[in-house]
Design a protein around this motif. Structure first.
Motif, mmCIF file in Angstrom:
data_model
loop_
_atom_site.group_PDB
_atom_site.id
_atom_site.type_symbol
_atom_site.label_atom_id
_atom_site.label_comp_id
_atom_site.label_asym_id
_atom_site.label_seq_id
_atom_site.Cartn_x
_atom_site.Cartn_y
_atom_site.Cartn_z
ATOM 1 N N GLY A 123 2.390 0.034 5.020
ATOM 2 C CA GLY A 123 3.447 0.962 5.402
ATOM 3 C C GLY A 123 3.027 1.796 6.596
ATOM 4 N N LEU B 200 -3.147 8.413 4.311
ATOM 5 C CA LEU B 200 -3.549 7.789 5.576
ATOM 6 C C LEU B 200 -2.333 7.713 6.487
ATOM 7 C CD1 LEU B 200 -5.398 4.816 3.866
ATOM 8 C CD2 LEU B 200 -6.518 6.656 5.142
ATOM 9 N N ASN B 201 -2.574 7.412 7.765
ATOM 10 C CA ASN B 201 -1.438 7.235 8.690
ATOM 11 C C ASN B 201 -0.653 5.982 8.368
ATOM 12 O OD1 ASN B 201 -1.839 9.476 10.196
ATOM 13 N ND2 ASN B 201 -3.188 8.453 11.672
ATOM 14 N N GLY B 202 -1.366 4.995 7.830
ATOM 15 C CA GLY B 202 -0.707 3.722 7.557
ATOM 16 C C GLY B 202 -1.524 2.911 6.579
ATOM 17 N N GLY B 203 -0.949 1.812 6.107
ATOM 18 C CA GLY B 203 -1.639 0.998 5.106
ATOM 19 C C GLY B 203 -2.735 0.112 5.680
ATOM 20 N N PHE C 63 0.833 -1.205 0.000
ATOM 21 C CA PHE C 63 0.000 0.000 0.000
ATOM 22 C C PHE C 63 0.861 1.245 0.000
ATOM 23 C CE2 PHE C 63 -2.756 -3.256 1.781
ATOM 24 C CZ PHE C 63 -3.772 -3.164 0.834
ATOM 25 N N LYS C 64 0.556 2.142 -0.927
ATOM 26 C CA LYS C 64 1.209 3.440 -0.918
ATOM 27 C C LYS C 64 0.273 4.461 -1.562
ATOM 28 C CE LYS C 64 4.813 3.821 -3.804
ATOM 29 N NZ LYS C 64 6.122 3.452 -4.413
ATOM 30 N N TYR D 77 4.698 5.450 9.023
ATOM 31 C CA TYR D 77 5.632 6.598 9.030
ATOM 32 C C TYR D 77 5.609 7.284 7.659
ATOM 33 C CZ TYR D 77 6.984 3.463 12.799
ATOM 34 O OH TYR D 77 6.947 2.600 13.850
ATOM 35 N N GLU D 78 6.787 7.594 7.086
ATOM 36 C CA GLU D 78 6.814 8.249 5.765
ATOM 37 C C GLU D 78 6.772 7.221 4.642
ATOM 38 O OE1 GLU D 78 6.388 11.368 4.995
ATOM 39 O OE2 GLU D 78 6.194 11.755 7.131
ATOM 40 N N GLY D 79 6.680 5.967 5.000
ATOM 41 C CA GLY D 79 6.633 4.924 3.983
ATOM 42 C C GLY D 79 7.759 3.926 4.178
ATOM 43 N N PHE E 80 -5.383 10.460 -1.189
ATOM 44 C CA PHE E 80 -5.292 11.092 0.128
ATOM 45 C C PHE E 80 -4.256 10.297 0.908
ATOM 46 C CE2 PHE E 80 -7.602 7.448 1.411
ATOM 47 C CZ PHE E 80 -8.639 7.298 0.495
ATOM 48 N N VAL F 195 -0.402 -0.343 -4.412
ATOM 49 C CA VAL F 195 -1.856 -0.126 -4.426
ATOM 50 C C VAL F 195 -2.199 1.138 -3.648
ATOM 51 C CG1 VAL F 195 -4.087 -1.056 -3.664
ATOM 52 C CG2 VAL F 195 -2.322 -2.604 -4.517
ATOM 53 N N SER F 196 -2.998 1.999 -4.258
ATOM 54 C CA SER F 196 -3.508 3.177 -3.553
ATOM 55 C C SER F 196 -5.013 3.052 -3.454
ATOM 56 C CB SER F 196 -3.158 4.447 -4.329
ATOM 57 O OG SER F 196 -3.864 5.542 -3.783
ATOM 58 N N VAL F 197 -5.565 3.424 -2.303
ATOM 59 C CA VAL F 197 -7.024 3.370 -2.179
ATOM 60 C C VAL F 197 -7.643 4.753 -2.387
ATOM 61 C CG1 VAL F 197 -7.135 1.298 -0.769
ATOM 62 C CG2 VAL F 197 -6.932 3.530 0.347
ATOM 63 N N GLY F 198 -6.847 5.726 -2.771
ATOM 64 C CA GLY F 198 -7.418 7.050 -3.057
ATOM 65 C C GLY F 198 -6.342 8.108 -2.990
HETATM 66 C C1 LIG Z 1 1.792 8.551 6.237
HETATM 67 S S1 LIG Z 1 1.730 7.432 4.889
HETATM 68 C C2 LIG Z 1 3.141 7.892 3.979
HETATM 69 C C3 LIG Z 1 2.842 8.923 2.979
HETATM 70 C C4 LIG Z 1 3.995 9.200 2.030
HETATM 71 N N1 LIG Z 1 5.026 9.934 2.714
HETATM 72 C C5 LIG Z 1 3.487 9.968 0.848
HETATM 73 O O1 LIG Z 1 3.574 11.196 0.830
HETATM 74 O O2 LIG Z 1 2.928 9.337 -0.079
HETATM 75 C C6 LIG Z 1 2.197 5.907 5.604
HETATM 76 C C7 LIG Z 1 1.700 4.690 4.873
HETATM 77 O O3 LIG Z 1 0.284 4.733 4.764
HETATM 78 C C8 LIG Z 1 -0.135 3.992 3.631
HETATM 79 N N2 LIG Z 1 -1.024 4.880 2.840
HETATM 80 C C9 LIG Z 1 -1.239 6.179 3.046
HETATM 81 N N3 LIG Z 1 -2.146 6.676 2.192
HETATM 82 C C10 LIG Z 1 -2.522 5.649 1.412
HETATM 83 C C11 LIG Z 1 -3.421 5.508 0.328
HETATM 84 N N4 LIG Z 1 -4.139 6.546 -0.121
HETATM 85 N N5 LIG Z 1 -3.573 4.300 -0.241
HETATM 86 C C12 LIG Z 1 -2.849 3.237 0.196
HETATM 87 N N6 LIG Z 1 -1.991 3.311 1.215
HETATM 88 C C13 LIG Z 1 -1.815 4.495 1.830
HETATM 89 C C14 LIG Z 1 1.105 3.557 2.894
HETATM 90 O O4 LIG Z 1 1.366 2.209 3.250
HETATM 91 C C15 LIG Z 1 2.168 4.495 3.462
HETATM 92 O O5 LIG Z 1 3.441 3.905 3.407
#
Ligand SMILES: C[S@@+](CC[C@H](N)C(=O)[O-])C[C@H]1O[C@@H](n2cnc3c(N)ncnc32)[C@H](O)[C@@H]1O
Length: 447
Positions: free
Chosen positions: A123, A148-151, A90-91, A125-127, A146, A141-144
């Motif tokens: 994921g 999130l705090n984590g995957g 997830f990212k 933190y910052e990933g 935006f 995979v992204s779910v949108g």
């Molecule tokens: C705080 S986020 C990291 C955001 C990253 N620094 C960026 O700007 O894209 C932490 C984790 O949340 C998950 N995550 C956040 N938003 C997501 C989304 N829209 N879809 C899927 N996973 C997401 C991912 O696994 C990511 O590594």
């Protein structure tokens, strides 16, 4: 189907996976889950799983070591496609997850029996250190759009979307065939509105056709309600849906294609750049007037200004317009007369602005066009933003003849539309072609 969930927070999942249908599917053995924390694969005393990003920046990044060991423990082999099944990571910037992907994952599971395993990496933190994706070919995979705090929340979305498509998950198998984005009845569109008892609620009655018992009528009403919902809220879904002849005929009867009523264009002959990039005047051509008028008419523009300060050129324009809107041209080609009736004569940009303000009661937003970016003029505005302005005020698009609008003309604009094909090595479109493509980028409708 089995889900391996790689997460630093296994406790996140207690609750959601035991609820409702997911809980039942888990009890029946249709679904199973196991949790794998990279923290358990950390090698130091403090069980460290993150480190500061190389190159600086805020936050922490998940270390590759513990994650890699976790994945190896699950049977994934670095630098190979080997492993217990698909690996999804997830990212936020990953491939958008949708119903088609959910169906593909469920179908694969279906075909391979109940032992199918999906491994999901969440994921935090910052990933995650990017080398994990290089070592293990995971599908991002992204779910949108935006963050999130984590995957974990993303994983829950995917688990639900995939699981409910597995045979045996839902009580009534037809449910999954008649849902939003699913080929079936909705044809990739949002689902039609649903109603239940009572027939009248707070003065609002259920649409009569749904009480009629007329199955064909109900199916038609639902199809049309789905189409309407898509047009109103998600026009891109309507554009992507497979529309048949009846759909198109009905759409044409209830709504015209996206109209450019509030969009106007002007073909500027002065000040434009000559071959040496000096500002000057270009000659008016019959070709430009005809073709831009036809494109303006096709896209429903409110009007097309042909602007030149040269009196003889305006006289030429009047001759052309007279011939095609009132003379022999109009009699032999009434369609052309209709398009050319949109053309208005003017001396310069200020004249067009004043005329539009008089006609509409609102000063138009002036948007320039250019084949180049970095022209040092006003900022760029996306086509979608320009389309947004059309809801509330007239927009006048300026197209330059010669080698394009001179800086003096661009400076009058609030913004400039993005150059077309700017990333290509060659983007010298005729002004007529550029106008048509620009109209379509702003007003694109169903095809
Ligand atoms: C705080 S986020 C990291 C955001 C990253 N620094 C960026 O700007 O894209 C932490 C984790 O949340 C998950 N995550 C956040 N938003 C997501 C989304 N829209 N879809 C899927 N996973 C997401 C991912 O696994 C990511 O590594």
């Amino acid at each position: 189907m089995h889900f391996n969930i790689v997460t630093l927070f296994p406790e996140y999942f207690s609750g959601p996976l035991d609820c409702g249908q997911l809980g039942k599917a888990r009890e029946s053995g249709l679904l199973s889950f196991s949790f794998h924390s990279p923290r358990d694969a950390a090698e130091d005393k403090r069980r460290t799983v993150d480190g500061p990003p190389y190159g600086g920046g805020p936050g922490m990044v998940m270390l590759p070591g513990p994650l890699s060991r976790t994945l190896r423990g699950l049977g994934f082999i670095p630098r190979s496609a080997g492993g217990p099944g698909p690996l999804l990571l997830f990212k936020a910037g990953g491939i958008p997850f949708g119903q088609t992907r959910a169906a593909a994952l469920a179908e694969e599971a279906d075909r391979s029996g109940r032992d199918r395993t999906l491994t999901l990496i969440c994921g935090r933190y910052e990933g995650i250190d990017a080398r994990i994706e290089e070592l293990f070919p995971a599908q991002p995979v992204s779910v949108g759009d935006f963050v999130l705090n984590g995957g974990e929340a993303a994983a829950l979305c995917l688990i639900e979307a995939v699981s409910r498509l597995l045979p045996g998950f839902m009580g009534d198998e037809r449910s999954r065939e008649e849902e939003s984005f699913t080929p079936g009845l909705c044809g990739g569109l949002p689902e039609y509105p649903q109603y239940t008892r009572p027939e009248v609620f707070e003065g609002l009655a259920v649409p009569k056709v749904l009480l009629s018992g007329d199955h064909a009528g109900i199916a038609l009403w639902r199809r049309q309600a789905s189409l309407l919902a898509a047009l109103q809220i998600r026009p891109e879904l309507a554009a992507a849906a497979a529309l048949d002849h009846d759909d198109r005929a009905w759409l044409q009867s209830v709504c015209r294609p996206a109209t450019g009523r509030n969009l106007y264009c002007a073909l500027v002959h002065f000040p434009v750049l000559d071959r040496e990039d000096n500002p000057g005047a270009a000659s008016l051509t019959n070709l430009d007037i005809h073709d831009i008028a036809r494109s303006s008419c096709t896209y429903g523009l409110g009007g097309f200004y042909a602007l030149t300060p040269l009196a003889d050129q305006r006289a030429l324009l009047r001759d052309i317009l007279r011939y095609w809107t009132a003379g022999p041209g109009a009699r032999s080609n009434p369609d052309r007369a209709r398009a050319l009736a949109l053309v208005r004569e003017g001396e310069d940009i200020a004249c067009a602005v004043a005329d539009l303000e008089l006609r509409t009661g609102t000063a138009p937003l002036l948007i320039g066009t250019s084949a180049r970016s970095g022209h040092g003029g006003p900022p760029e505005m996306t086509f979608a933003e320009i389309a947004g302005y059309l809801q509330t005020r007239p927009v006048l698009l300026l197209f330059g003849t010669g080698r394009g609008l001179a800086p003096q003309a661009l400076e009058m604009c609030a913004a400039v539309a993005p150059p077309l094909r700017a990333l290509g090595a060659y983007n010298h479109l005729s002004v007529r072609a550029a106008a048509a493509v620009t109209f379509d980028r702003i007003l694109h409708d169903l095809d």
